[in-house]
Design an enzyme around this catalytic site. Structure first.
Site, mmCIF file in Angstrom:
data_model
loop_
_atom_site.group_PDB
_atom_site.id
_atom_site.type_symbol
_atom_site.label_atom_id
_atom_site.label_comp_id
_atom_site.label_asym_id
_atom_site.label_seq_id
_atom_site.Cartn_x
_atom_site.Cartn_y
_atom_site.Cartn_z
ATOM 1 N N SER A 120 6.360 4.483 -0.912
ATOM 2 C CA SER A 120 7.055 3.114 -1.193
ATOM 3 C C SER A 120 7.900 3.269 -2.389
ATOM 4 O O SER A 120 8.226 4.151 -2.475
ATOM 5 C CB SER A 120 5.744 2.473 -1.252
ATOM 6 O OG SER A 120 6.162 1.170 -1.276
ATOM 7 N N ASP A 147 2.815 -5.225 -17.297
ATOM 8 C CA ASP A 147 4.416 -5.931 -18.074
ATOM 9 C C ASP A 147 5.433 -5.403 -17.657
ATOM 10 O O ASP A 147 6.085 -6.741 -16.812
ATOM 11 C CB ASP A 147 3.878 -6.130 -19.819
ATOM 12 C CG ASP A 147 2.880 -6.828 -19.898
ATOM 13 O OD1 ASP A 147 2.938 -8.046 -19.482
ATOM 14 O OD2 ASP A 147 2.529 -7.052 -20.622
ATOM 15 N N HIS A 149 2.651 -1.232 5.957
ATOM 16 C CA HIS A 149 2.835 -0.170 4.845
ATOM 17 C C HIS A 149 2.309 0.815 5.016
ATOM 18 O O HIS A 149 2.552 1.741 3.785
ATOM 19 C CB HIS A 149 3.139 -0.821 3.718
ATOM 20 C CG HIS A 149 4.028 -0.552 2.428
ATOM 21 N ND1 HIS A 149 5.697 -0.125 2.281
ATOM 22 C CD2 HIS A 149 3.705 -0.783 1.092
ATOM 23 C CE1 HIS A 149 6.264 0.030 1.308
ATOM 24 N NE2 HIS A 149 4.814 0.103 0.790
#
Length: 267
Positions: free
Chosen positions: A92, A184, A244
């Site tokens: 990924s 964040d 995935h």
């Protein structure tokens, strides 16, 4: 990204054999590949890296694939790849880092394995946005035990296996909790993480194995021309029954594919 201020942390599995570097995906850590690496011993010796903003590695101010690949290259040159090129396996997000590493530093990479990602923008970013938002919604200041985090996350993420994977990022500091991953930044820069940078006319002419899950949409037929342009010696293998997370959903088939492909090096 300042390479001098952003160290990478990794774990080595095995004591001998061909060297293999594993690069994990979003929310992951190097240790996610521990069982795969153990299954490859003694023929292979593995380095399981924590990528920036994940695991024990340092946080950065922004996300950049090329800078991350350069950071990995610097780390490898100083240690694991000091004696010559290594095999690289990336899943990924880590697969995109692995591609950039091979394209920008081809002298470091012998054979490349890319797990369920294409050199393209897109994919199921909505799924990852939902997972990031779900983690961010947990008020860590009110947690008294780890189990509470799972209970609250279950309201938005129903798959217990996915919750377990995500909550690997939760760390206890005394009586308080914190996220080990830089949530964040990952939320803010998710479009960049889902993209793929312009690499110009760079190509990588060593053998490359693409391992896709047949229940995933991250590697599609329309990606083929770009895959072959950048990596002309590409072989695509699709694992049945895998989504995935191919390496955790079909570990035996994944290890078998790695053994066959990486074991052919130097023949």
């Amino acid at each position: 990204m300042s390479t001098s201020a952003q160290p990478l942390v990794g774990t080595t599995v095995g004591e001998s054999g061909q060297p293999v570097v594993f690069l994990h995906g979003l929310f992951g850590q190097g240790r996610n590949f521990t069982q795969v690496a153990k299954a490859l011993t003694p023929e292979f010796r593995s380095l399981l890296l924590d990528l920036p903003n994940h695991g024990r590695s340092a946080w950065t101010e922004d996300f950049d694939y090329a800078a991350t690949a350069d950071l990995v290259a610097e780390h490898l040159r100083g240690g694991f790849a000091a004696d010559g090129p290594v095999h690289v396996v990336g899943h990924s997000m880590g697969g995109k880092v692995a591609m950039l590493l091979a394209l920008r530093h081809p002298d470091l990479v012998d054979r490349l394995v890319v797990a369920d990602i294409a050199p393209a923008s897109g994919g199921s970013l909505g799924e990852f946005a939902h997972l990031l938002d779900s983690l961010a919604a947990i008020d860590l200041s009110t947690l008294t035990r780890r189990g509470e985090a799972d209970e609250r996350l279950a309201e938005r993420v129903h798959d217990a296996r996915v919750r377990g994977f995500l909550l690997q990022n939760l760390r206890a500091d005394g009586d308080t909790f914190r996220w080990q991953a830089n949530l964040d930044l990952l939320r803010r820069d998710l479009p960049t993480i889902g993209g793929f940078p312009d690499v110009g006319d760079a190509t990588f002419d060593h053998p490359v194995l693409w391992v896709a899950g047949d229940r995933s949409d991250y590697v599609r037929p329309e990606h083929g021309p770009q895959m072959r342009r950048l990596f002309p010696r590409t072989t695509l293998v699709t694992l049945k029954g895998a989504g995935h997370w191919v390496h955790s959903e079909q570990p035996e088939a994944f290890v078998s594919a790695l053994r066959t492909f990486l074991g052919a090096a130097g023949r």
